[in-house]
Design a protein around this motif. Sequence first.
Motif, PDB file in Angstrom:
ATOM      1  N   GLY A   8       0.797  -1.208   0.000  1.00 28.76           N
ATOM      2  CA  GLY A   8       0.000   0.000   0.000  1.00 28.76           C
ATOM      3  C   GLY A   8       0.838   1.271   0.000  1.00 28.76           C
ATOM      4  N   LEU A   9       0.157   2.416  -0.132  1.00 26.83           N
ATOM      5  CA  LEU A   9       0.783   3.733  -0.147  1.00 26.83           C
ATOM      6  C   LEU A   9       0.255   4.562   1.024  1.00 26.83           C
ATOM      7  N   PRO A  10       0.998   5.579   1.453  1.00 24.95           N
ATOM      8  CA  PRO A  10       0.497   6.458   2.523  1.00 24.95           C
ATOM      9  C   PRO A  10      -0.830   7.098   2.134  1.00 24.95           C
TER      10      PRO A  10
ATOM     11  N   GLN B 264      -2.114  11.354  -3.370  1.00 22.52           N
ATOM     12  CA  GLN B 264      -3.256  11.612  -4.232  1.00 22.52           C
ATOM     13  C   GLN B 264      -2.834  11.499  -5.694  1.00 22.52           C
ATOM     14  N   GLY B 265      -3.806  11.596  -6.575  1.00 23.70           N
ATOM     15  CA  GLY B 265      -3.511  11.602  -7.994  1.00 23.70           C
ATOM     16  C   GLY B 265      -3.671  10.226  -8.616  1.00 23.70           C
TER      17      GLY B 265
ATOM     18  N   TYR C 199      -2.364  -0.897  -7.004  1.00 17.30           N
ATOM     19  CA  TYR C 199      -1.729  -1.743  -5.987  1.00 17.30           C
ATOM     20  C   TYR C 199      -0.356  -1.180  -5.608  1.00 17.30           C
ATOM     21  N   GLY C 200      -0.290  -0.514  -4.464  1.00 19.34           N
ATOM     22  CA  GLY C 200       0.908   0.211  -4.065  1.00 19.34           C
ATOM     23  C   GLY C 200       1.877  -0.612  -3.228  1.00 19.34           C
ATOM     24  N   ILE C 201       3.132  -0.144  -3.208  1.00 14.69           N
ATOM     25  CA  ILE C 201       4.197  -0.719  -2.383  1.00 14.69           C
ATOM     26  C   ILE C 201       5.010   0.436  -1.814  1.00 14.69           C
ATOM     27  N   THR C 202       5.311   0.382  -0.540  1.00 14.16           N
ATOM     28  CA  THR C 202       6.148   1.386   0.106  1.00 14.16           C
ATOM     29  C   THR C 202       7.399   0.709   0.658  1.00 14.16           C
TER      30      THR C 202
ATOM     31  N   PHE D 100      10.291   5.154  -0.539  1.00 12.40           N
ATOM     32  CA  PHE D 100      10.126   5.004  -1.980  1.00 12.40           C
ATOM     33  C   PHE D 100       8.746   4.421  -2.232  1.00 12.40           C
ATOM     34  N   LEU D 101       7.993   5.058  -3.133  1.00 12.88           N
ATOM     35  CA  LEU D 101       6.623   4.660  -3.394  1.00 12.88           C
ATOM     36  C   LEU D 101       6.485   4.118  -4.817  1.00 12.88           C
ATOM     37  N   PHE D 102       5.870   2.939  -4.939  1.00 12.32           N
ATOM     38  CA  PHE D 102       5.668   2.291  -6.227  1.00 12.32           C
ATOM     39  C   PHE D 102       4.214   1.824  -6.327  1.00 12.32           C
ATOM     40  N   ALA D 103       3.755   1.613  -7.561  1.00 10.12           N
ATOM     41  CA  ALA D 103       2.402   1.109  -7.785  1.00 10.12           C
ATOM     42  C   ALA D 103       2.432   0.066  -8.889  1.00 10.12           C
ATOM     43  N   CYS D 104       1.719  -1.028  -8.685  1.00 14.09           N
ATOM     44  CA  CYS D 104       1.652  -2.129  -9.644  1.00 14.09           C
ATOM     45  C   CYS D 104       0.282  -2.155 -10.308  1.00 14.09           C
TER      46      CYS D 104
END
Length: 347
Positions: free
Chosen positions: A284-286, A290-291, A296-299, A307-311
Amino acid sequence: MTTSVEQKRGNVKCQNSKKPDWVSVTLGVFVCQGCSLIHRSIESLRQVKSVLQDTFEDKEIEVSHRRSTGRFVFLAEGCFLEQWIRAKYERQEFIHIEKQEPYSAEGFLWKRGRDNGQFLSRKFILSEREGALKYFNKQDAKEPKAIMRIQTLNATFQPAKIGNPCGLQITYLRDNSTRNIFVYHEDSKEMVDWFTAIRAARFHYQKVAFPGANDEDLVPRLTRNFMKEGYMEKTGPRHTEGFKKRWFTMDDRRLMYFKDPLDAYARGEVFIGSKENSYTVVSGLPPSIQGYHWKYGITIETPDRKFLFACETEAEQKDWIAAFQRVVNRPMMPQEYAVEAHFKHKP
């Protein structure tokens, strides 16, 4: 008897199939149907049985049990397949690599251009005496275009990424940043021979660098496959920029991202340390983020920043988290602290 062999199948895989249905009785390895046909064409490897249809004697199950530890995983595919099997089991080039003499090689390979993406014929020289792999832009050039030190050299088969069944990705460190070179040869045996030469040169380097180490400990260090590759989205260090789609490669503790999978240099690299050193990976993400971004996020939390990523899919998210966790759960080696320090001082 078939059930006992079926239970062992989950421990290993053939590169062409995640759940191979055939067993080489001679070697005790699990293979797919395509590999089984090649094994049968080689006189010394003819004994092949189906997991689902054949019965196995107790001694055959014991061979399968002893060898189903993940050591025998085929790395070849496409036109590599038969050459790889013959090199490994007929000529025993990999099993007995420690018996080879210091290795050098010279020849021409098709190399992808860094800027234009065209593949052009380039002369390559592997010299263990000089401790380097070099390539030249012109046949009569006196100075090489690049010098790749054996100390940081790696090679991995990448036919799908390169778009050629005999494609090889070579990586090395330049100023402690990863440089990618993509090559192929029309002759699959030639490409396997280059891969073997790189492994042999790496082996002799390791023998000198770690004189007290056992051969069994050195062989896994010769070349390595990437832990995970694929697309994710990322945002910048302030977490206010939009998410951008990038190609990511996880090479041990180096997470690199590229605009294109065939880029020569990464746009950035992230060092992934261990949980003992305050590195964590969470799904997940914090809430403040937004935006538009993939769902599917990864922190990844490091001692210095997040570092923030999204799958795109939940399956990809789980695969990436599993890869990150394998690294985070592994204690850092002494030499890795120097690499971590370098990343911290990068601008």
